[in-house]
Enzyme design. Sequence first.
Site, mmCIF file in Angstrom:
data_model
loop_
_atom_site.group_PDB
_atom_site.id
_atom_site.type_symbol
_atom_site.label_atom_id
_atom_site.label_comp_id
_atom_site.label_asym_id
_atom_site.label_seq_id
_atom_site.Cartn_x
_atom_site.Cartn_y
_atom_site.Cartn_z
ATOM 1 N N LYS A 108 3.038 12.177 -6.125
ATOM 2 C CA LYS A 108 2.303 11.318 -5.191
ATOM 3 C C LYS A 108 0.868 11.156 -5.673
ATOM 4 O O LYS A 108 0.110 12.109 -5.691
ATOM 5 C CB LYS A 108 2.323 11.930 -3.789
ATOM 6 C CG LYS A 108 1.430 11.209 -2.777
ATOM 7 C CD LYS A 108 1.994 9.841 -2.450
ATOM 8 C CE LYS A 108 1.072 9.138 -1.439
ATOM 9 N NZ LYS A 108 -0.184 8.650 -2.041
ATOM 10 N N ASP A 114 -2.947 9.728 -5.373
ATOM 11 C CA ASP A 114 -3.871 9.503 -4.271
ATOM 12 C C ASP A 114 -4.564 8.167 -4.501
ATOM 13 O O ASP A 114 -5.623 8.081 -5.122
ATOM 14 C CB ASP A 114 -4.890 10.647 -4.212
ATOM 15 C CG ASP A 114 -5.615 10.702 -2.869
ATOM 16 O OD1 ASP A 114 -5.244 9.922 -1.968
ATOM 17 O OD2 ASP A 114 -6.534 11.522 -2.728
ATOM 18 N N GLU A 146 -1.469 15.769 -5.121
ATOM 19 C CA GLU A 146 -1.300 15.519 -3.687
ATOM 20 C C GLU A 146 0.060 15.961 -3.156
ATOM 21 O O GLU A 146 0.179 16.372 -2.005
ATOM 22 C CB GLU A 146 -1.512 14.029 -3.387
ATOM 23 C CG GLU A 146 -1.476 13.726 -1.901
ATOM 24 C CD GLU A 146 -1.702 12.259 -1.584
ATOM 25 O OE1 GLU A 146 -1.450 11.874 -0.431
ATOM 26 O OE2 GLU A 146 -2.132 11.509 -2.481
#
Length: 205
Positions: free
Chosen positions: A33, A35, A168
């Site tokens: 993931k 950011d 993340e």
Amino acid sequence: MTYLHPMRRDVLFALPVKAAQVPAGPDWLHEIKHDGYRMMIVREGKRVRLRTKNGHDWTDRYPVIVEAALKLRQNHFELDGEAVLLGVDGTSDFGGLHSRKYDDEVQFYAFDMLSGGGDDHRRLPLSLRKQNLAALLARRPEGIHAAPYEQGEIGPDLFRHACLHGLEGLVSKHVGRAYGVGRCTHWLKVKNPKHPAYRRVQDQF
């Protein structure tokens, strides 16, 4: 082909649901993931548009992404992904992205291909959509990247390593499912509780 309507917001985006743990089954793939800002690239001939999940047109904001999209061989496609500013350590820098000081350095990590060559791919399983995306980006245009992923039992270990490196978190997706609309139980988001994005009031994904 289905394109984003300027007044329709996140209804055209598949959105992950929050999960407490990463699935470990063989039919799940796992993506880091980033950011950044969730976004779609829509190309229609010589025209490229960048649309956010909140319905904003950011075409003029990120010139590197637009130029890369125009260099791809296909003239009609839709890509789903994340607009990201990479820091000197190679990880996403949301503060720099949000500051708007580095708009001409922002790149796009594509993780899905919703249409291409006049065909709608949304009903295809994710595994085939990933293959189509890889074929589109085979020449690796500077500014648009196919988001890397791993599949299978490695998910929980990958999440632990992501946390150790200060990332993340992960988004895990079922390889056999079509592209959904709104919150999808076959897209699971597990966030690193020590990452700044975990405490951010507005979730940018």
